[in-house]
Design an enzyme around this catalytic site. Structure first.
Site, mmCIF file in Angstrom:
data_model
loop_
_atom_site.group_PDB
_atom_site.id
_atom_site.type_symbol
_atom_site.label_atom_id
_atom_site.label_comp_id
_atom_site.label_asym_id
_atom_site.label_seq_id
_atom_site.Cartn_x
_atom_site.Cartn_y
_atom_site.Cartn_z
ATOM 1 N N HIS A 1 -46.042 26.886 6.388
ATOM 2 C CA HIS A 1 -45.624 28.217 6.869
ATOM 3 C C HIS A 1 -45.652 28.270 8.397
ATOM 4 C CE1 HIS A 1 -47.367 29.613 2.757
ATOM 5 N NE2 HIS A 1 -46.240 28.928 2.619
ATOM 6 N N HIS B 1 -39.218 32.742 -0.056
ATOM 7 C CA HIS B 1 -40.399 31.941 0.266
ATOM 8 C C HIS B 1 -40.144 30.456 0.033
ATOM 9 C CE1 HIS B 1 -44.435 31.088 1.386
ATOM 10 N NE2 HIS B 1 -44.420 30.177 0.431
ATOM 11 N N HIS C 1 -42.578 21.029 -2.469
ATOM 12 C CA HIS C 1 -43.128 20.180 -1.399
ATOM 13 C C HIS C 1 -42.962 18.679 -1.680
ATOM 14 C CE1 HIS C 1 -44.586 23.707 0.520
ATOM 15 N NE2 HIS C 1 -45.426 24.010 -0.441
HETATM 16 ZN ZN LIG Z 1 -45.342 28.359 0.838
#
Ligand SMILES: [Zn+2]
Length: 313
Positions: free
Chosen positions: A79, A235, A262
């Site tokens: 983030h 997000h 990820h």
């Molecule tokens: Zn995240």
């Protein structure tokens, strides 16, 4: 797109709990010279040992992106990295006195607010650009990534969850600090059953309704609900932008993601770098001592200069 390298004008200090460790950590972002890149340090262990924020330093992608080696790691960088990429910041020294970047409200919003307040310094050195020359695609375990040639940096992103509260959502995004501000407040999310399981495993120790959207089969448990209807896909795109920032260059091309994550992003970056010469050109910056040459007529015809000219602020 800003064509010159950027850092921040003054240091930024923030503190808070880590999502997974629950550990209270202070983080300090400091201006750094041109062509430094984004470099992390663990001040609680060894203030002099750098961890460059680069794809080949990713050590884990379980639940978040972690860089470093052995015990010298920094987790949940995505983030913060997204906020830096969103504001086109290329150079920083970042010191943490713990193993995890504070989760804050679960989005990039607090980083963005701080960045806007301190302001930026632009160098007379061009940014490093990874220019897509030829359509490139990569898929793994039902997830898909592609990048096609374009004169700008843009994204299309789709998520598809079996859970009906999230379901299928898509978003298109054109990279700029202005558009990043529409994206930056989208929070991380998880299912209530997942939270309970993670906590039993000693993970998500800092997780709460203050820093994540929690859903059950009935809907969103947070008081006040979602910040926007498509907060979930926003997000996931934020995470993808933060992860791809580890390429250490601005990707110029149109990027498409289906089911980003990820681990997938780490695979994508390895695939891009392994096929770089066939599909991309890495346009390296001129060094600071060379900057006067940028103005010279001999370089005006160079590829890098003509490319940079096509970008306006
Ligand atoms: Zn995240």
């Amino acid at each position: 797109m800003n064509r010159y390298q950027r850092t921040i004008k003054n240091p930024i200090k923030l503190s808070g709990k880590g999502l997974h460790t629950g550990r209270f950590t202070q983080i300090c972002l400091m201006p750094a010279p041109a062509s430094t890149g984004i470099v992390f340090f663990r001040s609680d262990l060894d203030r002099t040992r750098p961890i460059p924020a680069l794809w080949n330093n990713v050590s884990s992608t379980d639940l978040c992106t972690t860089i470093g080696q052995g015990d010298y790691t920094i987790s949940t960088i995505e983030h913060l990295m997204a906020a830096l990429k969103g504001f086109e910041i290329d150079n920083l020294h970042i010191e943490l006195n713990g193993p995890e970047v504070p989760i804050l409200d679960g989005s990039s919003l607090d980083f963005v607010e701080e960045l806007k307040q301190v302001g930026f310094t632009d160098f007379s050195v061009q940014r490093k650009i990874l220019l897509c020359n030829k359509f490139f695609e990569f898929s793994s375990n039902g997830r898909y990534f592609s990048v096609s040639p374009s004169d700008q940096s843009s994204f299309s992103c789709t998520i598809d969850f079996p859970n009906s509260v999230i379901g299928k959502q898509s978003i298109s995004y054109k990279s700029s600090p202005h558009s990043f501000q529409q994206l930056c407040n989208a929070r991380t999310f998880c299912h209530l059953d997942e939270v309970n399981a993670l906590k039993r495993m000693g993970l998500a120790q800092g997780g709460s309704l203050d820093n994540a959207i929690v859903i059950s089969s009935e809907g969103v448990l947070n008081e006040g609900g979602l910040r926007c209807e498509d907060e979930f896909v926003r997000h996931k795109l934020l995470d993808a932008i933060g992860d791809l920032a580890l390429l250490g260059a601005e990707v110029v091309g149109h990027i498409e993601f289906y089911k980003p994550g990820h681990g997938f992003q780490a695979e994508v970056m390895h695939a891009i770098m392994a096929n770089k010469d066939e599909y991309f050109s890495m346009v390296e910056p001129f060094s600071p001592c060379d900057t006067s040459r940028i103005q010279s007529s001999t370089l005006q015809s160079s590829f890098a200069f003509s490319l940079a000219k096509t970008f306006s602020r």
